[in-house]
Scaffold this active site. Structure first.
Site, PDB file in Angstrom:
ATOM      1  N   GLY A  57      49.003  50.671   0.623  1.00  0.00           N
ATOM      2  CA  GLY A  57      48.147  50.495  -0.147  1.00  0.00           C
ATOM      3  C   GLY A  57      46.867  51.235  -0.441  1.00  0.00           C
ATOM      4  N   TYR A 240      38.029  34.162   3.769  1.00  0.00           N
ATOM      5  CA  TYR A 240      37.660  35.034   4.128  1.00  0.00           C
ATOM      6  C   TYR A 240      36.375  36.244   4.537  1.00  0.00           C
ATOM      7  CZ  TYR A 240      38.942  40.075   3.253  1.00  0.00           C
ATOM      8  OH  TYR A 240      39.463  41.449   3.650  1.00  0.00           O
TER       9      TYR A 240
END
Length: 403
Positions: A57, A240
């Protein structure tokens, strides 16, 4: 070799696919190098870079960008499972092998340390390696993501969870391979789970790293440290930003101010970069996130401003961390909370308005039309080395300990 996907988690990795993915990112970065040089300056050194969480990533992209856009010597730390002759390793292990091979071919210093970055033993190993090679770090990238962390002082292991706070959260998601839609519920976190998640994914370890590196005198004057975070849209706030992971990110962001004080004596700086939402090995199992990302990608590709990890990080380096002002001085653009916002294109009101219009309309029958299901699935598979152009997936793999 085919991908083995269970509950939106790919449990195997293709060695050559991982390598090709790294090569693609390196090639993109090389193409951006001249462009980056025109808007970046030499007012900040970027000769020696430490990437904590270097194997996948944003961390991997950061290491690639530092090395192949700025010719930096890099030390990377990650905790991976090595491949054996008969058993596949983790994607990050193959990514690290590929990076090391290409960096050495280019004549760049590279050292990859495999181990628990949360431990003081790995911190000491990094410091020793830096001193052995007469390195003082100009940039420290903190990009760790882990479900567990053992406190180096108490030896207590803490586990992180992705849960809402206060009440349960239900949201739609889809099967990455089939597109089948379903609703899943995440139970509200307990106080202990919230505290544990902050302990794992907050900024405590980042601060510990910078303190130990500074005390060991391996930080260069004017060094920068940057940690990665995410904010996201209103529709994902409950699971989140307002959930357990969000509380950890808030802690991470608060630590940046503390670190600025610690680094002041060497003219150093500390920032949190809020990055774009992308497909990762963890985001695929969070309620609503896969669906949101699929629609987001569709909208942004149509508007011509979609980015993946390597595009984001090249822009972060060139237009934020190493941006040269007209007068030749360095000033990193930040928001009112002193955060770098490289999620600016995702959070553009026009983008979000279009996403919000589409999201309620998505069904299993029209997801391929209204969302970027194929693009999402490609990115998901690519994180494990699958669905990469130029790789022969019909070819037998003779052994899994090489690439």
């Amino acid at each position: 070799m085919k991908p083995m996907v269970k509950s939106n988690i790919c449990i195997n990795a293709h060695p050559q696919g991982c390598k090709q993915s790294v090569l693609n990112q390196i090639e993109y970065t090389k193409q951006q190098k001249e462009k980056n040089a025109k808007i970046s300056g030499i007012h900040r050194p970027v000769k020696n870079v430490l990437v904590l969480g270097c194997s996948n990533g944003y961390g991997l992209a950061s290491r690639i960008c530092a090395a192949f856009a700025y010719d930096a010597a890099t030390i990377g730390v990650s905790f991976e499972k090595a491949g054996t002759e008969v058993k596949f390793g983790t994607p990050g292990w193959y990514n690290n092998l590929a990076f090391d091979q290409e960096a050495k071919k280019a004549g760049l210093f590279t050292c990859t340390i495999d181990g628990d970055a949360f431990s003081d033993e790995i911190k000491a190993e990094v410091i020793n390696k830096a001193k052995e090679n007469n390195m003082k770090f100009d940039l420290i990238v903190y990009s760790l993501a882990s479900p567990v962390r053992t406190d180096p002082e108490t030896k207590v292991m803490y586990r992180s969870v992705i849960k809402p706070i206060g009440k349960d959260f239900s949201g739609k998601t889809f099967d990455t391979m089939t597109g089948e839609m379903k609703e899943i519920t995440a139970a509200a976190a307990s106080e202990e789970e919230i505290e544990n998640t902050v302990k794992v994914m907050g900024g405590e370890d980042w601060e510990r790293w910078i303190n130990q590196l500074k005390n060991a005198d391996v930080l260069n004057k004017g060094c920068i440290t940057v940690a990665y975070s995410y904010v996201g849209p209103e529709l994902s706030q409950a699971i989140y930003r307002s959930g357990t992971i969000g509380m950890a990110k808030v802690d991470l962001e608060k630590r940046a101010e503390t670190l600025r004080g610690i680094l002041k004596s060497i003219d150093g700086e500390a920032y949190v970069s809020v990055n774009k939402g992308l497909v990762t090995r963890s985001s695929a199992v969070i309620p609503i996130i896969p669906l949101y990302l699929s629609v987001l990608f569709k909208v942004m590709k149509k508007m011509g401003n979609h980015e993946g990890c390597i595009e984001q990080i090249n822009r972060l380096f060139a237009e934020r961390l190493y941006l040269k002002n007209i007068d030749g001085t360095a000033s990193i653009p930040v928001d009112e909370e002193d955060r770098i916002r490289i999620d600016d294109w995702e959070m553009d009101p026009k983008v979000q308005a279009e996403v919000n219009k589409i999201m309620p309309l998505v069904t299993a029958e029209n997801i391929a039309l209204l969302g970027d299901f194929e693009g999402y699935r490609h990115d998901f598979l690519a994180t494990s080395g699958f669905d990469i152009d130029g790789v022969d997936y019909e070819k037998e793999i003779e052994r899994f300990d090489v690439i």
